[in-house]
Design a protein around this motif. Structure first.
Motif, mmCIF file in Angstrom:
data_model
loop_
_atom_site.group_PDB
_atom_site.id
_atom_site.type_symbol
_atom_site.label_atom_id
_atom_site.label_comp_id
_atom_site.label_asym_id
_atom_site.label_seq_id
_atom_site.Cartn_x
_atom_site.Cartn_y
_atom_site.Cartn_z
ATOM 1 N N HIS A 182 0.820 -1.206 0.000
ATOM 2 C CA HIS A 182 0.000 0.000 0.000
ATOM 3 C C HIS A 182 0.859 1.263 0.000
ATOM 4 C CE1 HIS A 182 -3.498 -2.565 1.382
ATOM 5 N NE2 HIS A 182 -4.003 -1.853 0.414
ATOM 6 N N SER A 183 2.078 1.161 0.523
ATOM 7 C CA SER A 183 2.953 2.333 0.551
ATOM 8 C C SER A 183 3.231 2.846 -0.861
ATOM 9 C CB SER A 183 4.265 2.003 1.263
ATOM 10 O OG SER A 183 4.916 0.912 0.635
ATOM 11 N N ALA A 184 3.279 1.924 -1.827
ATOM 12 C CA ALA A 184 3.510 2.333 -3.216
ATOM 13 C C ALA A 184 2.329 3.148 -3.733
ATOM 14 C CB ALA A 184 3.746 1.110 -4.097
ATOM 15 N N ALA A 185 1.109 2.722 -3.380
ATOM 16 C CA ALA A 185 -0.082 3.462 -3.804
ATOM 17 C C ALA A 185 -0.151 4.823 -3.114
ATOM 18 C CB ALA A 185 -1.335 2.650 -3.499
ATOM 19 N N VAL A 186 0.265 4.873 -1.856
ATOM 20 C CA VAL A 186 0.271 6.152 -1.132
ATOM 21 C C VAL A 186 1.265 7.109 -1.792
ATOM 22 C CG1 VAL A 186 0.729 7.295 1.061
ATOM 23 C CG2 VAL A 186 -0.432 5.083 1.038
ATOM 24 N N ALA A 187 2.448 6.600 -2.121
ATOM 25 C CA ALA A 187 3.462 7.436 -2.764
ATOM 26 C C ALA A 187 2.951 7.960 -4.109
ATOM 27 C CB ALA A 187 4.757 6.638 -2.954
ATOM 28 N N SER A 188 2.319 7.088 -4.896
ATOM 29 C CA SER A 188 1.776 7.511 -6.194
ATOM 30 C C SER A 188 0.693 8.566 -6.009
ATOM 31 C CB SER A 188 1.198 6.300 -6.942
ATOM 32 O OG SER A 188 2.206 5.369 -7.255
ATOM 33 N N THR A 189 -0.134 8.371 -4.983
ATOM 34 C CA THR A 189 -1.212 9.323 -4.719
ATOM 35 C C THR A 189 -0.662 10.688 -4.318
ATOM 36 O OG1 THR A 189 -2.650 7.499 -4.013
ATOM 37 C CG2 THR A 189 -3.298 9.717 -3.361
ATOM 38 N N LEU A 190 0.368 10.696 -3.483
ATOM 39 C CA LEU A 190 0.982 11.957 -3.069
ATOM 40 C C LEU A 190 1.578 12.693 -4.267
ATOM 41 C CD1 LEU A 190 2.701 10.819 0.248
ATOM 42 C CD2 LEU A 190 0.856 12.507 0.044
ATOM 43 N N GLU A 191 2.267 11.958 -5.126
ATOM 44 C CA GLU A 191 2.874 12.581 -6.308
ATOM 45 C C GLU A 191 1.800 13.168 -7.225
ATOM 46 O OE1 GLU A 191 5.208 9.506 -8.038
ATOM 47 O OE2 GLU A 191 6.671 9.460 -6.395
#
Length: 201
Positions: A182-191
């Motif tokens: 999920h951290s990957a999805a959070v990072a993508s969402t922040l970007e």
């Protein structure tokens, strides 16, 4: 009771710190509302996104249950989907009156035309889009999904995807989530959120 290894705690702390660094300078002027099918990760990703942005996290389904004094399956069973959507819209409207926060919405909220118009006007909407296999793997862990109380949940989910994906596509931001941390999805969402806000400065 098994205690978490100190290395696991350290890794979670490092991941949270990394997310906060990624979020530096991002200040949503209004609520960020996550939309998408059940199992897309709206609650899990939403909590981590809220932590990274230092914003409150609110789950609309939890708020609906508190307001009704009943679980969502009970509301569906006793009052039907139409009445549930009416209550859902009233709760989301009330939540959008609050200061900016991260809001996880139920799978059908954005599909309701009046609720969708409300969210488009007063929130930044993000669609968490996931493939069928990932969704089914996630929803199979729970048995409280009213719309999946049928003999062939996969067929139901496929029909929901076909009906709802064109509507979810109206969201301000689309994030493809796959079977990754999920951290990957959070990072993508922040970007994506940073880029969206920068475009509107």
């Amino acid at each position: 009771m098994t205690r978490p290894e100190s290395s696991d705690i350290g890794e979670r702390h490092d991941a949270a710190a990394d997310m906060r660094r990624l979020a530096e300078g991002i200040a949503p002027p209004r609520t960020v509302a996550l939309v998408g099918l059940m199992g897309a990760g709206k609650s899990t990703i939403g909590r981590r996104l809220a932590q990274a942005l230092d914003l409150p996290f609110v789950d609309a389904d939890t708020e609906i249950e508190h307001a009704a004094g009943q679980s969502i399956p009970e509301i569906f069973e006793k009052h039907g989907e139409c009445e549930f959507r009416r209550g859902e819209r009233a709760v989301i409207e009330r939540l959008l009156d609050r200061p900016a926060h991260i809001l996880a919405t139920g799978g059908g909220a954005f599909v309701d035309p009046r609720t969708r118009a409300l969210m488009k006007e007063r929130a930044i909407t993000i669609w968490l889009k996931a493939p069928l296999d990932v969704l089914m793997k996630r929803v199979s862990k729970r048995d409280d999904r009213p719309l999946l109380k049928e003999d062939d949940p996969r067929a139901v989910m496929q029909r929901l995807m076909e009906a709802r994906y064109p509507i979810y596509a109206e969201a301000d931001i689309i994030i493809e989530t796959v079977n990754s941390p999920h951290s990957a999805a959070v990072a993508s969402t922040l970007e994506a959120l940073r880029a969206y806000l920068n475009e509107r400065k």
